[in-house]
Scaffold this active site. Structure first.
Site, PDB file in Angstrom:
ATOM      1  N   HIS A  41       0.848  -1.193   0.000  1.00 27.64           N
ATOM      2  CA  HIS A  41       0.000   0.000   0.000  1.00 27.64           C
ATOM      3  C   HIS A  41       0.885   1.246   0.000  1.00 27.64           C
ATOM      4  CE1 HIS A  41       0.577   1.272   4.275  1.00 27.64           C
ATOM      5  NE2 HIS A  41       0.884  -0.014   4.436  1.00 27.64           N
ATOM      6  N   HIS A  88       0.873   5.784  -1.528  1.00 27.36           N
ATOM      7  CA  HIS A  88       0.309   6.823  -2.389  1.00 27.36           C
ATOM      8  C   HIS A  88       1.040   6.826  -3.736  1.00 27.36           C
ATOM      9  CE1 HIS A  88      -2.052   8.060   0.946  1.00 27.36           C
ATOM     10  NE2 HIS A  88      -1.065   8.615   1.637  1.00 27.36           N
TER      11      HIS A  88
END
Length: 354
Positions: free
Chosen positions: A138, A140
């Protein structure tokens, strides 16, 4: 025999022939029974061999399925301020119990676009790093197409998006006041007391329509056009990727349904996630501090921009797709959600097995 036939009276000769005939019939009958017994034995052996082969295939299939599950990789390229931390906390809480790894992709200055060489490194890591499988990555980072790098087995992509204005308002106050997740951490705009409405009225850069352009490029990917603000091509590419490259995309406003559907579809990772979301302390949505809802005037001003119209179109597209998937997976009874049972089976299977 000739002498026997001459010396024996005709009556005894007839009895002898009759006895011989009966003996031959008995022998033939016994031979036939032996042949039948041998046939039954051969068929029994054949059936046993078939069952062994079938059992071996089943065991091999189960082993292959287990190996497939142990080779699974999920990528959650989380969009900022969409409840992404709340969701990843669920993954971290479950990883030991469900035996998988969670890895955070930390890019320099939170840059969502990787260099070409980093793209290659990342694809190799995700594909070949067996010690870290099964895994959930995970971070951005914008969508990355693994097929461009010759990878045969792609990871499973998931994501969550949010109403674009609500996301921007949350991010605006987050930069100034932080949230209840890490309240002591100093944020980039700390000390700036200007409200979102005041920023909009003054035409400030932190609340400008251009700041809405984020969810589309995150789904569009690493193409240059994805990051050209207001690009219609980027919007269409983001839509294409959402329906073709993502297994499931939820919305912040209906996060529990998203968690429940993931648990049903991917229990290897998310078994127990729904209960944890409902009861776990870490799983509740983190709240941005000092956030004030924008006025109707501020919202109307942002909604006049073409950028908002495109980001909102993408959000509505994602919401419609999510609700469509949910309608075929979840039902509500007495205020409680529950998953539908398996609704298909196999029949008319040929050739028939004996």
């Amino acid at each position: 025999m000739g002498l026997l036939r001459i010396k024996m009276p005709p009556k005894f000769q007839l009895l002898a022939l009759l006895a011989f005939a009966i003996a031959m019939i008995f022998l033939e009958n016994q031979i036939q029974k032996l042949e039948e017994s041998r046939g039954k034995l051969e068929r029994a052996i054949a059936r046993h061999e078939v069952r062994e082969i079938e059992q071996r295939h089943v065991q091999e299939g189960l082993k292959e399925n287990l190996m497939e599950e142990e080779d699974l990789v999920i990528i959650y390229n989380r969009v900022p301020k969409t409840a992404s931390t709340s969701f990843t906390n669920i993954a971290y809480d479950l990883c030991s119990r469900n035996h998988y790894h969670v890895l955070h992709i930390n890019t320099t200055k939170n840059n969502p676009v990787m260099s070409l060489q980093d793209q290659v490194r990342f694809v190799k890591n995700v594909t070949l790093w067996k010690e870290m499988k099964p895994a959930l990555y995970h971070g951005h980072v914008s969508f990355l197409d693994f097929t461009k790098f010759g990878v045969k087995k792609k990871p499973i992509y998931i994501n969550v998006i949010r109403d674009p204005i609500e996301r921007l308002v949350s991010y605006y106050y987050f930069l100034r006041f932080g949230d209840d997740y890490r309240p002591g951490l100093r944020r980039r705009k700390q000390g700036d007391k200007k409200t979102f409405d005041e920023c909009v009225a003054a035409g400030g850069s932190d609340c400008a329509p251009e700041k809405l352009w984020l969810q589309i490029p995150f789904f569009c990917g690493h193409y240059s056009e994805c990051w050209n603000i207001g690009s219609k091509w980027a919007l269409e590419q983001a839509k294409y990727n959402l329906v073709n490259e993502y297994m499931l995309v939820g919305v912040t406003e209906e996060l529990e349904d998203f968690v429940m559907m993931l648990e049903a579809a991917l229990p290897r990772f998310f078994k127990g996630a729904t209960e944890l979301y409902r009861t776990g302390k870490k799983s509740h949505l983190r709240k941005t501090s000092e956030k004030k809802p924008p006025t109707k005037e501020s919202i109307a001003r942002l909604q006049q921009s073409d950028i908002w119209k495109m980001e909102n179109e993408f959000y509505e597209f994602a919401l419609e797709q999510f609700q469509y998937v949910r309608a075929h997976a979840v039902r509500e009874k007495d205020g409680e959600l529950y998953l539908l049972a398996q609704n298909f089976f196999y029949e008319k299977i040929y050739p028939k097995t004996t």
